[in-house]
Design an enzyme around this catalytic site. Sequence first.
Site, PDB file in Angstrom:
ATOM      1  N   ALA A 236       0.658  -1.141   0.130  1.00 52.16           N
ATOM      2  CA  ALA A 236      -0.028   0.122  -0.045  1.00 52.16           C
ATOM      3  C   ALA A 236       0.955   1.217  -0.197  1.00 52.16           C
ATOM      4  O   ALA A 236       0.474   2.321   0.366  1.00 52.16           O
ATOM      5  CB  ALA A 236      -0.854  -0.135   1.143  1.00 52.16           C
TER       6      ALA A 236
ATOM      7  N   ARG B  84      -2.284   7.256 -11.553  1.00 55.45           N
ATOM      8  CA  ARG B  84      -3.048   7.218 -12.568  1.00 55.45           C
ATOM      9  C   ARG B  84      -4.491   7.592 -11.994  1.00 55.45           C
ATOM     10  O   ARG B  84      -5.344   7.892 -12.846  1.00 55.45           O
ATOM     11  CB  ARG B  84      -3.261   5.958 -13.111  1.00 55.45           C
ATOM     12  CG  ARG B  84      -1.886   5.586 -13.894  1.00 55.45           C
ATOM     13  CD  ARG B  84      -1.769   4.173 -14.492  1.00 55.45           C
ATOM     14  NE  ARG B  84      -1.249   3.352 -13.244  1.00 55.45           N
ATOM     15  CZ  ARG B  84      -1.053   1.968 -13.285  1.00 55.45           C
ATOM     16  NH1 ARG B  84      -1.491   1.122 -14.425  1.00 55.45           N
ATOM     17  NH2 ARG B  84      -0.437   1.166 -12.370  1.00 55.45           N
TER      18      ARG B  84
ATOM     19  N   GLY C  13       9.114  -0.004  -6.534  1.00 55.59           N
ATOM     20  CA  GLY C  13       8.257  -1.265  -7.105  1.00 55.59           C
ATOM     21  C   GLY C  13       8.038  -2.225  -6.005  1.00 55.59           C
ATOM     22  O   GLY C  13       8.491  -2.035  -4.872  1.00 55.59           O
TER      23      GLY C  13
ATOM     24  N   ASP D  60      -4.578  -2.462  -4.032  1.00 52.46           N
ATOM     25  CA  ASP D  60      -5.717  -2.005  -4.927  1.00 52.46           C
ATOM     26  C   ASP D  60      -6.143  -3.006  -5.469  1.00 52.46           C
ATOM     27  O   ASP D  60      -6.884  -2.846  -6.506  1.00 52.46           O
ATOM     28  CB  ASP D  60      -4.773  -1.132  -6.090  1.00 52.46           C
ATOM     29  CG  ASP D  60      -3.889  -1.849  -6.713  1.00 52.46           C
ATOM     30  OD1 ASP D  60      -3.373  -2.918  -6.420  1.00 52.46           O
ATOM     31  OD2 ASP D  60      -3.428  -1.236  -7.907  1.00 52.46           O
TER      32      ASP D  60
ATOM     33  N   GLY E 210       0.114  -7.733 -15.738  1.00 52.54           N
ATOM     34  CA  GLY E 210       0.929  -8.725 -15.840  1.00 52.54           C
ATOM     35  C   GLY E 210       0.461 -10.096 -16.571  1.00 52.54           C
ATOM     36  O   GLY E 210      -0.333 -10.566 -15.975  1.00 52.54           O
TER      37      GLY E 210
ATOM     38  N   ASN F 212      -6.525   1.165 -10.848  1.00 53.85           N
ATOM     39  CA  ASN F 212      -5.529   2.062 -10.950  1.00 53.85           C
ATOM     40  C   ASN F 212      -5.974   3.285 -11.452  1.00 53.85           C
ATOM     41  O   ASN F 212      -5.191   4.314 -11.411  1.00 53.85           O
ATOM     42  CB  ASN F 212      -4.663   1.389 -12.384  1.00 53.85           C
ATOM     43  CG  ASN F 212      -4.002   0.142 -11.932  1.00 53.85           C
ATOM     44  OD1 ASN F 212      -3.449   0.037 -10.907  1.00 53.85           O
ATOM     45  ND2 ASN F 212      -3.820  -0.875 -12.758  1.00 53.85           N
TER      46      ASN F 212
ATOM     47  N   TYR G 149     -41.623  21.143  11.353  1.00 55.01           N
ATOM     48  CA  TYR G 149     -40.363  21.119  12.019  1.00 55.01           C
ATOM     49  C   TYR G 149     -40.369  20.665  13.412  1.00 55.01           C
ATOM     50  O   TYR G 149     -40.906  21.319  14.084  1.00 55.01           O
ATOM     51  CB  TYR G 149     -39.528  22.367  11.327  1.00 55.01           C
ATOM     52  CG  TYR G 149     -38.328  21.754  12.163  1.00 55.01           C
ATOM     53  CD1 TYR G 149     -37.181  20.925  11.827  1.00 55.01           C
ATOM     54  CD2 TYR G 149     -37.771  22.646  13.437  1.00 55.01           C
ATOM     55  CE1 TYR G 149     -35.962  20.788  12.584  1.00 55.01           C
ATOM     56  CE2 TYR G 149     -36.419  22.548  13.914  1.00 55.01           C
ATOM     57  CZ  TYR G 149     -35.909  21.744  13.572  1.00 55.01           C
ATOM     58  OH  TYR G 149     -34.468  21.315  14.102  1.00 55.01           O
TER      59      TYR G 149
ATOM     60  N   ASN H 155     -51.288  14.436  17.519  1.00 54.98           N
ATOM     61  CA  ASN H 155     -51.681  15.029  16.179  1.00 54.98           C
ATOM     62  C   ASN H 155     -50.896  16.372  15.980  1.00 54.98           C
ATOM     63  O   ASN H 155     -51.452  17.219  16.682  1.00 54.98           O
ATOM     64  CB  ASN H 155     -53.014  14.781  15.831  1.00 54.98           C
ATOM     65  CG  ASN H 155     -53.197  15.051  14.422  1.00 54.98           C
ATOM     66  OD1 ASN H 155     -52.907  14.177  13.382  1.00 54.98           O
ATOM     67  ND2 ASN H 155     -53.656  16.346  13.976  1.00 54.98           N
TER      68      ASN H 155
ATOM     69  N   ALA I 209     -55.260  26.821  16.125  1.00 57.75           N
ATOM     70  CA  ALA I 209     -54.491  26.956  15.037  1.00 57.75           C
ATOM     71  C   ALA I 209     -53.773  28.480  15.194  1.00 57.75           C
ATOM     72  O   ALA I 209     -54.279  29.220  15.566  1.00 57.75           O
ATOM     73  CB  ALA I 209     -55.250  27.022  13.821  1.00 57.75           C
TER      74      ALA I 209
HETATM   75  C1  UD1 Z   1       0.850  -5.359 -10.466  1.00 52.16           C
HETATM   76  C2  UD1 Z   1       1.784  -6.258 -10.825  1.00 52.16           C
HETATM   77  C3  UD1 Z   1       0.914  -7.030 -12.045  1.00 52.16           C
HETATM   78  C4  UD1 Z   1      -0.507  -7.424 -11.944  1.00 52.16           C
HETATM   79  C5  UD1 Z   1      -1.043  -6.432 -11.282  1.00 52.16           C
HETATM   80  C6  UD1 Z   1      -2.401  -6.791 -10.455  1.00 52.16           C
HETATM   81  C7  UD1 Z   1       3.963  -6.030 -10.412  1.00 52.16           C
HETATM   82  C8  UD1 Z   1       5.576  -5.800 -10.736  1.00 52.16           C
HETATM   83  N1  UD1 Z   1       2.800  -6.153 -11.312  1.00 52.16           N
HETATM   84  O1  UD1 Z   1       0.981  -4.504 -11.526  1.00 52.16           O
HETATM   85  O2  UD1 Z   1       1.694  -8.405 -12.700  1.00 52.16           O
HETATM   86  O3  UD1 Z   1      -1.235  -7.838 -12.980  1.00 52.16           O
HETATM   87  O4  UD1 Z   1      -0.415  -5.567 -10.157  1.00 52.16           O
HETATM   88  O5  UD1 Z   1      -3.179  -5.649 -10.140  1.00 52.16           O
HETATM   89  O6  UD1 Z   1       3.684  -6.330  -9.225  1.00 52.16           O
HETATM   90  N2  UD1 Z   1       3.327  -0.582  -4.449  1.00 52.16           N
HETATM   91  C9  UD1 Z   1       4.129  -0.575  -3.383  1.00 52.16           C
HETATM   92  N3  UD1 Z   1       5.270  -0.117  -3.638  1.00 52.16           N
HETATM   93  C10 UD1 Z   1       5.662   0.322  -4.831  1.00 52.16           C
HETATM   94  C11 UD1 Z   1       5.087   0.007  -5.769  1.00 52.16           C
HETATM   95  C12 UD1 Z   1       3.708  -0.425  -5.734  1.00 52.16           C
HETATM   96  O7  UD1 Z   1       3.554  -0.675  -2.046  1.00 52.16           O
HETATM   97  O8  UD1 Z   1       7.090   0.577  -4.806  1.00 52.16           O
HETATM   98  C13 UD1 Z   1       1.922  -1.049  -4.231  1.00 52.16           C
HETATM   99  C14 UD1 Z   1       0.985  -0.163  -4.730  1.00 52.16           C
HETATM  100  O9  UD1 Z   1       0.386   0.861  -3.737  1.00 52.16           O
HETATM  101  C15 UD1 Z   1      -0.417  -1.036  -5.016  1.00 52.16           C
HETATM  102  C16 UD1 Z   1       0.289  -2.513  -5.449  1.00 52.16           C
HETATM  103  O10 UD1 Z   1       1.627  -2.412  -4.854  1.00 52.16           O
HETATM  104  O11 UD1 Z   1      -1.290  -1.361  -3.875  1.00 52.16           O
HETATM  105  C17 UD1 Z   1       0.400  -2.650  -6.844  1.00 52.16           C
HETATM  106  O12 UD1 Z   1       0.969  -1.498  -7.548  1.00 52.16           O
HETATM  107  P1  UD1 Z   1       0.925  -1.142  -8.929  1.00 52.16           P
HETATM  108  O13 UD1 Z   1       1.751  -0.047  -9.186  1.00 52.16           O
HETATM  109  O14 UD1 Z   1      -0.800  -0.719  -9.116  1.00 52.16           O
HETATM  110  O15 UD1 Z   1       1.181  -2.406  -9.939  1.00 52.16           O
HETATM  111  P2  UD1 Z   1       0.511  -2.836 -11.225  1.00 52.16           P
HETATM  112  O16 UD1 Z   1       1.099  -2.044 -12.417  1.00 52.16           O
HETATM  113  O17 UD1 Z   1      -1.038  -2.675 -11.186  1.00 52.16           O
HETATM  114 CA    CA Z   2      -2.520  -1.931  -9.723  1.00 50.03          CA
END
Ligand code: UD1
Ligand code: CA
Length: 459
Positions: free
Chosen positions: A8, A14, A83, A108, A145, A229, A367, A378, A424
């Site tokens: 999270a 986006r 990531g 998400d 993915g 997203n 009211y 009433n 009244a």
């Molecule tokens: C990710 C998956 C994808 C999958 C999809 C499903 C990866 C590389 N890809 O893509 O294969 O189909 O989810 O919904 O995992 N987050 C962090 N830290 C970060 C980046 C993201 O906590 O540095 C969290 C985000 O808050 C989110 C979740 O990880 O809750 C997924 O991140 P997001 O960037 O939405 O990944 P997707 O591109 O949807």
């Molecule tokens: Ca996502």
Amino acid sequence: MVAVAILAAGRGTRMKSDLPKVLHQLGSCTLVERVLKSCVSIQPSRIIVIVGYRGDLVQKSLQNNSNDNIPTVEFVEQKEQLGTGHAIQQLLPYLQEFSEDLLVLNGDVPLLRPETLKQLFDTHKENQNSATILTANLPNPKGYGRIFCDANNFVTQIVEDRDCTTAQKQNHRVNAGVYCFSWPALGKILPELKADNDQQEYYLTDVVPLLNPVMAVDVNDYQEIVGINNRKHLATAYDILQIRVKDDWMAAGVTLINPDSITIEDTVSLERDVIIEPQTHLRGQTTIGTGSRIGPGSLIENSQIGTNTSVLYSVISDSVVADNTRIGPYAHLRGNSQVGSHCRIGNFVELKKAKVGDRSNAAHLSYLGDATLGEKVNIGAGTITANYDGVKKHHTKIGDRSKTGSNSVLVAPVTLGEDVTVAAGSVVTKDVEDDSLVIARSRQTVRKSWRLKSSEDNE
Ligand code: UD1
Ligand code: CA
């Protein structure tokens, strides 16, 4: 025993929002709350939420949560969002002693059913996998993915949508973002992740070729894995959730007329033979008793409605209505109002913190605020309780069987006894004892043979 990690930390660019993505509201709760709730039934030993972008807000919203169904969680900070793989790397110092399985959920992906997580976990255990990944065949896999498996359902590779070749994009089997890992196996290879992809991020999905065996489990209902997203995904998820909730209520014996125009939050509880008419919205901790008919055109929030009661074109919040009562058209009940049984609260009547006894009526244009009404009272058309002196609110009490005439004003604090009749047009400022008639207006005077002199008469 299993631990759960929820991703999270992402900003959710986006979404184009000042709020972190996982705090966006989906019906009655935020995305991350929904994810939390979905994993409760597998009874995790620990739940760790990985926070980053506006992590303070995420933490606060989960800590302030009054919802008892959400267990306590630990927070781990991912300072830079490099990531999903980098996010899970942050767990290494926290799970050094941990030797069981780790369920990873994307913050998400809010529509997972608990049964699905159980199925994933069971498959993981039965096959003694290093990793088990939830997958789905999507009609429109754009953005997800793609999962590549061998003939025996063992995963060989996950390629992000943006990194796919045209040929790879033809594969509709996607990664749901829900994984079960053997933590000792995952922990060992996590430091080996590299960021050599289009986004230059550390992908959690890149652990697949480094683990063995990795298995895919298809979800039964692909709508469970919708990932949010952008705002359009949020709306789609809301519709999916609504269809689920409404289908369940119909199966339980509730009639929905034109269900597409009705919304029901998943916190609402309905009894058999309730009828919900079009354009009606039920929210929060609302309950509706058997035989009641709600709508068309009503909004009921955090309120309890008894049995065989009808609510027509009305708004009710934080209030209680008993059995066999008619509300509306166009009534507004709010602020802890309580209406008894066999009552009628009708056209353009507003109740605020008002208690109305059984068999009492207020049918038109009133009211009633900070008021207590006995039984069989009433309220005449246009009766107003003047509860506010400009500084403080004051109380009005009306005893059993009393009647107020049309257009009377009861200036609070004031008490009318039992069997009182208010003439009244009266403005009642002092208490009235039982069995009395109160007339508090100037007497009518009539001047016979009197006519306004017209300007012509003056010429
Ligand atoms: C990710 C998956 C994808 C999958 C999809 C499903 C990866 C590389 N890809 O893509 O294969 O189909 O989810 O919904 O995992 N987050 C962090 N830290 C970060 C980046 C993201 O906590 O540095 C969290 C985000 O808050 C989110 C979740 O990880 O809750 C997924 O991140 P997001 O960037 O939405 O990944 P997707 O591109 O949807
Ligand atoms: Ca996502």
